[in-house]
Design a protein around this motif. Structure first.
Motif, short mmCIF file in Angstrom:
data_model
loop_
_atom_site.label_atom_id
_atom_site.label_comp_id
_atom_site.label_asym_id
_atom_site.label_seq_id
_atom_site.Cartn_x
_atom_site.Cartn_y
_atom_site.Cartn_z
N VAL A 1 0.68 -1.30 0.11
CA VAL A 1 0.24 0.07 0.05
C VAL A 1 0.94 1.31 -0.16
N ALA B 1 0.59 4.19 -2.64
CA ALA B 1 0.57 5.63 -2.59
C ALA B 1 1.45 6.64 -2.85
N SER C 1 -4.07 4.98 -7.93
CA SER C 1 -5.46 4.88 -7.26
C SER C 1 -5.68 3.16 -7.49
N PHE D 1 -6.57 -1.37 -1.65
CA PHE D 1 -6.63 -0.69 -0.15
C PHE D 1 -8.02 -1.41 0.65
N ARG D 2 -9.09 -1.58 -0.04
CA ARG D 2 -10.08 -2.27 0.91
C ARG D 2 -9.76 -3.64 0.99
N THR E 1 1.45 2.04 6.84
CA THR E 1 0.34 1.51 6.33
C THR E 1 -0.90 2.55 6.41
N PHE F 1 -2.72 5.11 3.65
CA PHE F 1 -4.26 5.21 3.29
C PHE F 1 -4.26 6.45 3.24
N ALA G 1 -3.27 8.35 -0.15
CA ALA G 1 -3.91 7.70 -0.95
C ALA G 1 -5.32 8.19 -0.88
N GLU H 1 -7.43 7.10 1.05
CA GLU H 1 -8.39 5.88 1.23
C GLU H 1 -8.82 5.78 2.62
N ASN I 1 -10.75 4.15 5.89
CA ASN I 1 -11.34 2.72 6.11
C ASN I 1 -11.57 2.88 7.87
#
Length: 88
Positions: free
Chosen positions: A15, A19, A24, A29-30, A52, A56, A59, A61, A63
């Protein structure tokens, strides 16, 4: 792709690389987040956790489940002392 075969640092590196390259891939990532949520984060070095979460963020992202798990992990009394700023 079986993420169980990846070591913690390898997950972090994947990841981080996406990034850093500004590539993308929300699905990647999910999947990494979903996998990490099932793991004991004590198997991760503090640098792997930090990289990590940086990836995220960089990027774009989000979560919340992963972020909450990481926050709980870092704030645990036996874990917080392991996190130190890197020396310059």
């Amino acid at each position: 792709l079986d993420l169980n075969s990846f070591k913690p640092q390898e997950l972090s590196n994947i990841v981080w690389a996406f990034a850093r390259a500004r590539e993308s891939n929300p699905r990647l990532f999910r999947r990494v987040a979903e996998h990490m949520i099932t793991l004991d984060l004590n198997s991760f070095e503090p640098q792997d956790v930090s990289n990590t979460i940086w990836a995220f963020s960089k990027a774009g992202e989000c979560n919340p489940s992963l972020f909450n798990k990481v926050a709980d992990h870092i704030l645990a009394p036996d874990t917080l002392d392991a996190f130190h700023p890197k020396s310059c």
